[in-house]
Structure formats: structure tokens, C-alpha cells
Design an enzyme around this catalytic site. Structure first.
Site, PDB file in Angstrom:
ATOM      1  N   LYS A  49     -18.770   5.150 -14.221  1.00  0.00           N
ATOM      2  CA  LYS A  49     -17.415   4.806 -13.795  1.00  0.00           C
ATOM      3  C   LYS A  49     -16.635   4.422 -15.042  1.00  0.00           C
ATOM      4  CE  LYS A  49     -15.111   3.956  -9.831  1.00  0.00           C
ATOM      5  NZ  LYS A  49     -15.174   4.619  -8.533  1.00  0.00           N
ATOM      6  N   GLY A 107      -6.120  -2.357   4.412  1.00  0.00           N
ATOM      7  CA  GLY A 107      -5.807  -1.420   3.327  1.00  0.00           C
ATOM      8  C   GLY A 107      -5.422  -0.083   3.920  1.00  0.00           C
ATOM      9  N   GLY A 162      -4.026   2.616   2.330  1.00  0.00           N
ATOM     10  CA  GLY A 162      -3.715   3.567   1.255  1.00  0.00           C
ATOM     11  C   GLY A 162      -4.199   4.961   1.597  1.00  0.00           C
ATOM     12  N   VAL A 211      -7.197   6.424   1.656  1.00  0.00           N
ATOM     13  CA  VAL A 211      -8.328   6.538   2.588  1.00  0.00           C
ATOM     14  C   VAL A 211      -7.967   5.906   3.931  1.00  0.00           C
ATOM     15  CG1 VAL A 211     -10.752   6.005   2.986  1.00  0.00           C
ATOM     16  CG2 VAL A 211      -9.966   6.473   0.669  1.00  0.00           C
TER      17      VAL A 211
END
Ligand code: NAD
Length: 367
Positions: A94, A194, A196, A198
Site C-alpha cells: 500500500k 459513509g 462515498g 462504495v
């Protein structure tokens, strides 16, 4: 004087890298700096036993470098297990870029970052994550082939988020099957934290099936959009964790299941997209088990995105990527059954299966 400074540093932050709890057996950590573009990035390569370390680049306004280092280490380790459990021939890595994606990011910075990735000769392959986009990946593609999640126009698979959301939806259905005896989500109360990339696609799947969706986000406009588009309800209570719902779907940032929240959670199933949802895998995994909450391990059910970008490396076939993502349903059910049979948490069950795959491969290559 120098000795005094070193001593002072030792007292405050001894062992800044190898000694960090999150270091957790990383193979390599690369610090990248470019004065001209302001790039400050860290690439974490956790494990390359199964293949090159693939994982997205997150751009975030970290409070300090410790926070950035800790984040990249936690995230890259997570990628090792995510790819292993998903049966992909990939290792875990990552990257993080320190800065505000809205104000600090420039094409020149992305080019420089791409050159750093290229210098690793394919050991690390990037993709998008929070704060980076498909157009950013296209810029990186100009200077290195070691990037996925590029646009369809350039032969890539585009934004992986819809596939991630599909996998989360499959994992949630499997968890519901285990906990409630049926994977039918019609009438089930689901809190999506959340909204966003997804979160929105997940909400779309859920509302299509007839689930009753409540949303929570720090972005008021996004929540209003979910109300208008999908008929979701905005959570208005004081404490989102004690919301009276059947399923809690963390789709914002990690570590929301922690010492402060865990006792307040009323949901009977937790299944969401956010990485590293358990602040402490051992302790919080165990508390969820004791409370009878069915927790679908994040790295297992949010693997749709990596499955999709992996397909770019081996020859992109959307139908095949979706089929593999749909299989998250079966794997999740297997993990729940295995955990129950062995009296361990679902997190431990998923980790042990993933670790076995890595160990087997290591033994095979050592022969
Ligand atoms: P995103 O940035 O598009 O959306 C995140 C949303 O969370 C935003 O709407 C933001 O306003 C909201 N948010 C931030 N802090 C919040 C808080 N404290 N409370 C409520 N809402 C908050 O990100 P995304 O691509 O949708 O990813 C969501 C999560 O899933 C991230 O943790 C990401 O790492 C993880 N994930 C994403 C993918 C993918 O394919 N995009 C794959 C695997 C994991």
C-alpha cells in the site's frame, strides 16, 4: 550535543520503524520525497510470497508522519491477507501520500510518484484509494506499467468501487444468512456509515432488495443525495453506534469498532467496506463474538476491488471478475461456519486460512 539529541529521541520514539507494533514483519518500506512537487509518500511492502505487492495509494491530510507511517503499515498488511484469502497470486502493499488531495495534488506530483513506483521494478503495483482517482492512475501509467485501476479508455478496468460494493453486498447477505437464517435483506434495517464511492453502490443494491437504509456521513450533501436517489433516511440521533438497526455497514474510515463504541453497538451483523474496522483485531473480534454479533471480516468482503484490478494484470474479463466477487458470499459463509466449529472469531478464522496459503506457497518455493 548529538548524543543528547539521540538520547532524547530514544526516550520519546525509540525504534521508529522496525519497533512499531504496526511494522508486523514488513519486507520493505520506501520513503519518497520530491522537493519540487512537494511529494511526501511512503510505500509499504508487507509480503511478496504470493506475488507482487498490490495495493492502492491513499492521499490524506495526516496529522503527522507517525500517523501516515502507521496507516500505510496497517493497510499494506491488510492487503497481504485480502489477496491471500481471495485466492489471488498477489502480495500485500500500500502507499500513502501525505497531503490534502483537494488542494495539494498536482499532475507533476503524480508523475514523480509514478517514477518512484517504477524504481521498484514491479515489486509494488499501485491502484486508487481514498484521495486518488482513475485519472491519477492514468497519469502514473505514463511513467510506469506498475499501476492498475486505469481508465477503460486506456485498456484498464476503471473505478473498482462498484465491484467492491458488490462484494460487500455478497458478504453482508452471507452474514445475514448465518445470523438470521436467510440472506433476504428485504425489511432489514441497515445503517451505512459513509456514502462515498462504495457506500452509494451498496445503498443502491440494498434499497433495490427492499432493505430499510439509514445513512450517516460527515458530508451533508452526500446524505441528501442518498435520500433523493434511493429513499434512504438520514440518521439524526446522538450516537450512530447505538442506532437501532439489524446491520451496521462501516464504509467510511477504519477502527470504528473500538473500546469506546463496541459496547454500544446494537446491530446483530457488521459488514462493510472500510479497511481495518477492528481497532484491535484480537480484543474487539473476541468482544463481538461474545456479544453474538456476526462480524464479516473486512479484508474478506471488501476484496471486490482488488479482484477487479488483478484481472487487469492477467487480462481483464469483467464477467470473470464479477463471478469471483460473487463468490465472496460462499467464502464468507465458510468462514462463519469454520469459526463457529472451532470456537474462534471470524477474524481469526479468515486470517488463519489466508496465512496457511502464504505458508504453503513459501514451503513450495523453498523445495
Ligand atoms: P470515499 O472517500 O469515496 O467515501 C468515504 C465517505 O465516508 C465520504 O462520503 C466521507 O464524507 C465519509 N466519511 C468520512 N469520515 C466519516 C465519518 N467520520 N463518519 C461518517 N462518514 C465519514 O471512499 P470509498 O472509496 O467509498 O471507500 C470507503 C471505505 O472503503 C474506505 O475505508 C476504503 O479504504 C475502503 N475500501 C474501498 C475500496 C474501493 O474500491 N473504493 C476497496 C476496499 C476498501
Amino acid at each position: 550535543m548529538i548524543a543528547e539529541v539521540i538520547k532524547a529521541n530514544e526516550l520519546t520514539k525509540a525504534d521508529p520503524v522496525f519497533g512499531q507494533a504496526s511494522f508486523n514483519d514488513h519486507e520493505q518500506i520506501v520513503f519518497c520525497h520530491d522537493k519540487d512537487t512537494g511529494l511526501k509518500a511512503i510505500i509499504g511492502i508487507h509480503n511478496t510470497v504470493l506475488g507482487p505487492a498490490l495495493g492502492g495509494t491513499r492521499m490524506w491530510k495526516y496529522a503527522n508522519e507517525w500517523e501516515a507511517l502507521n496507516d500505510v503499515l496497517r493497510l499494506s498488511r491488510g492487503m497481504t491477507y485480502k489477496s491471500a484469502i481471495s485466492g489471488l497470486n498477489l502480495g500485500g502493499g500500500k502507499a500513502v501520500i501525505i497531503g490534502d488531495a483537494k488542494t495539494d495534488k498536482t499532475p507533476e506530483m503524480m508523475v514523480k510518484f509514478g517514477q518512484f513506483i517504477h524504481s521498484l521494478s514491479g515489486k509494488y503495483i499501485t491502484a486508487e484509494d481514498v484521495g486518488t482517482t482513475t485519472p491519477d492512475m492514468d497519469i502514473i501509467r505514463d511513467v510506469t506499467p506498475y499501476v492498475t485501476g486505469i481508465s477503460e479508455a486506456r485498456g484498464g478496468s476503471g473505478n473498482p468501487s462498484p465491484v467492491t460494493a458488490y462484494g460487500v453486498y455478497m458478504g453482508m447477505k452471507a452474514a445475514a444468512k448465518f445470523k438470521f437464517g436467510s440472506d433476504n435483506l428485504a425489511g432489514k434495517k441497515v445503517l451505512v456509515q459513509g456514502t462515498g464511492h462504495v457506500g452509494e453502490t451498496l445503498i443502491s443494491h440494498l434499497t433495490k432488495e427492499g432493505a430499510i437504509v439509514t445513512v450517516s456521513d460527515i458530508n451533508e450533501a452526500r446524505m441528501q443525495e442518498m435520500v433523493a436517489k434511493y429513499g434512504a433516511t438520514i440518521y439524526t440521533g446522538e450516537d450512530v453506534y447505538s442506532a437501532d438497526v439489524d446491520i451496521y455497514a462501516p464504509c467510511a474510515l477504519g477502527a470504528t469498532i473500538n473500546d469506546l463504541t463496541i459496547e454500544r453497538i446494537k446491530a446483530k451483523v457488521i459488514a462493510g467496506a472500510a479497511n481495518n474496522q477492528l481497532a484491535n483485531e484480537e480484543i474487539h473480534g473476541r468482544v463481538l463474538q461474545e456479544k453474538g454479533i456476526a462480524y464479516a471480516p473486512d479484508f474478506l468482503i471488501n476484496a471486490g476491488g482488488i479482484i477487479n484490478v488483478y484481472a487487469e494484470i492477467v487480462g481483464y474479463d469483467k464477467a470473470e471478475a464479477l463471478r469471483k466477487t460473487e463468490n465472496i458470499y460462499n467464502t464468507t459463509l465458510e468462514i462463519f461456519t469454520f469459526a463457529e466449529a472451532n470456537g474462534i472469531t471470524t477474524q481469526q478464522a479468515a486470517m488463519s486460512i489466508a496465512q496457511k496459503r502464504i505458508d504453503d506457497k513459501k514451503k513450495e518455493t523453498a523445495k
